[in-house]
Design a protein around this motif. Structure first.
Motif, short mmCIF file in Angstrom:
data_model
loop_
_atom_site.label_atom_id
_atom_site.label_comp_id
_atom_site.label_asym_id
_atom_site.label_seq_id
_atom_site.Cartn_x
_atom_site.Cartn_y
_atom_site.Cartn_z
N PRO A 321 -25.38 7.36 13.41
CA PRO A 321 -26.40 6.70 13.90
C PRO A 321 -27.64 6.87 13.14
O PRO A 321 -27.92 8.06 12.88
N LEU A 322 -28.48 5.83 13.21
CA LEU A 322 -29.67 6.15 12.46
C LEU A 322 -30.58 7.18 12.91
O LEU A 322 -31.40 7.83 12.03
N TRP A 344 -23.22 1.41 22.30
CA TRP A 344 -24.34 2.32 22.40
C TRP A 344 -24.50 3.11 23.62
O TRP A 344 -23.76 2.47 24.64
N CYS A 348 -30.17 4.05 24.12
CA CYS A 348 -30.32 3.20 23.04
C CYS A 348 -31.00 1.59 23.46
O CYS A 348 -31.35 1.07 22.52
N CYS A 351 -34.37 1.24 22.14
CA CYS A 351 -34.37 1.78 20.77
C CYS A 351 -34.95 0.51 19.72
O CYS A 351 -34.36 -0.56 19.98
N CYS A 357 -28.42 -0.12 13.69
CA CYS A 357 -27.81 1.08 13.82
C CYS A 357 -26.30 0.98 14.04
O CYS A 357 -25.87 -0.06 14.80
N VAL A 372 -29.57 12.08 20.39
CA VAL A 372 -29.97 10.55 20.32
C VAL A 372 -31.70 10.30 20.72
O VAL A 372 -31.88 10.84 21.67
N LYS A 373 -32.12 10.06 19.75
CA LYS A 373 -33.62 9.89 19.81
C LYS A 373 -33.99 8.41 19.45
O LYS A 373 -34.26 8.04 18.46
S1 SF4 Z 1 -31.03 5.51 19.68
FE1 SF4 Z 1 -29.43 4.64 19.86
S2 SF4 Z 1 -29.69 2.85 18.75
FE2 SF4 Z 1 -31.35 4.07 18.17
S3 SF4 Z 1 -30.73 5.01 16.38
FE3 SF4 Z 1 -30.27 6.49 17.92
S4 SF4 Z 1 -28.05 5.85 18.24
FE4 SF4 Z 1 -28.88 4.16 17.15
#
Ligand code: SF4
Ligand code: SF4
Length: 381
Positions: A321-322, A344, A348, A351, A357, A372-373
């Motif tokens: 993930p990004l 997701w 997410c 986001c 992503c 996860v941010k």
């Molecule tokens: S928060 Fe979720 S959608 Fe955003 S980059 Fe991270 S994994 Fe991807």
């Protein structure tokens, strides 16, 4: 692959057909499977039917009834029906990630294999792949991937299907997912002659240039040298080669040296993909042995990606993930997870980069939610 479920009308041998939701002329129905809300006189003459409604009469074709989510089936999709009431979507008309699955057998036993190999009979898969190509004949497709298990293990069947794909769909981009080991034989590689390499690429998994690391990861001694010889042989007969590297505890600290090796020994490779793990199958069983958090491997991955990029090689990051990629290599991240198993998490939803992503595998047992941010603003290209 996506699977829907219902109840079969009676015992019947499994069959495949092309979905039609609008109906076909009576004389042209025998290769089609009608999706309908209810079975009536308009359901006659088809190879099969799928209905969200009730069971049809005895004179209706073999069908599966009480199926939920039939809206997920689209005209041009190819599906397989069986007497247990399963509907497997074998080809999605609108997808760019369609595969022909040739075998469950493999000549490796990778610790991180998400789909553990089985020594089953491959003839059913080969027949199904031939039938899918029969239904696709004369249609425009954008791509097709030959996969397994290890697809080259089926020998004649593999070469014949690859020949069909490249000759019947010269406009399509054809990929082969392989460990490349059988191509260490020049005689085996020569069997590619007569198959057009124009739009065909072999995606070969190689996880390290150090044999004890690679062979340990793939559970087969001698694989490291066989795969590397295979890469040379495939390229020597004109086919494009991509190298796929799965990141795990075994190899993450040596990614930069491996990138140097790839550039020095395989500069002809058209693409390199660094891949995150899918914690399913063997990988789920061995998660504690394989798993390494992105914050630990991030710097190694960044340096390896940039090492190849600065030298002009095409490189991508798959399945990470990004928000877990170091900022310098986010632009190499691809939406790599097949749509039918792509999810997701709740975080997410807010986001700003969700559409760019790759998200997560629905099949993975471990997601590292704490890392996860969500992005609160768009990131620069
Ligand atoms: S928060 Fe979720 S959608 Fe955003 S980059 Fe991270 S994994 Fe991807
Ligand atoms: S990951 Fe690929 S090469 Fe490894 S065991 Fe599974 S199918 Fe075989």
């Amino acid at each position: 692959m996506m699977t829907l479920h219902g109840t079969s009308s009676r015992k019947f041998s499994s069959f495949i057909g092309e979905i039609t939701t609008h109906g076909q002329p009576f004389y042209d129905r025998k290769t089609y499977i009608l999706v309908t809300d209810h079975m009536d006189c308009h359901s006659l003459g088809y190879r099969g039917c799928i209905t969200s409604g009730h069971k049809g009469r005895f004179y209706h074709p073999d069908h599966i009834y009480h199926v939920e989510n039939t809206e997920n089936l689209h005209d041009g999709d190819i599906v397989g029906l069986d007497e247990s009431g399963n509907i497997e979507v074998l080809w999605e008309n609108q997808s760019h990630q369609n595969c022909l699955f040739l075998t469950e057998r493999c000549n490796c036993r990778c610790k991180m294999c998400p789909q553990p190999p089985k020594n089953s009979d491959s003839s059913i898969f080969l027949k199904q792949a031939e039938e899918i190509l029969d239904l696709l004949k004369g249609k425009q497709i954008s791509d097709c991937c030959l996969t397994g298990g290890e697809p080259t293990l089926v020998g004649d069947g593999f070469f014949s299907l690859l020949r069909r794909c490249t000759s019947e769909h010269p406009e399509a981009f054809i990929t082969v997912l392989s460990n490349g080991k059988l191509f260490s034989s020049r005689d085996f590689t020569r069997r590619l002659s007569g198959i057009s390499p124009r739009k065909c690429m072999f995606c070969i998994s190689l996880h390290s240039e150090v044999d004890i690391i690679h062979d340990d990861m793939v559970g087969s001694v001698g694989s490291c040298s066989a795969t590397q010889q295979g890469i040379y042989n495939i390229a020597s007969v004109g086919f494009a080669v991509e190298i796929r590297i799965v990141i795990s505890q075994y190899n993450y600290k040596y990614l930069v040296q491996f990138a140097e090796h790839i550039y020095n020994y395989f500069p002809f490779c058209v693409h390199c993909a660094f891949m995150g793990l899918e914690f399913h199958g063997y990988a789920a069983d061995r998660a504690s042995e394989l798993d390494v958090v992105p914050s630990e491997y991030g710097a190694y991955l960044r340096d390896a990606v940039l090492t190849l990029h600065r030298r002009g090689m095409r490189v991508s990051v798959y399945n990470i993930p990004l928000c877990m990629c170091p900022p310098e290599i986010r632009k190499f991240s691809a939406k790599s997870i097949s749509s039918w198993k792509n999810i997701w998490i709740n975080k997410c939803n807010v986001c700003m980069e969700k559409e760019h992503c790759c998200g997560f595998f629905s099949t993975s047992i471990s997601i590292h939610e704490e890392l996860v941010k969500p992005f609160t603003e768009r990131i620069e290209e």
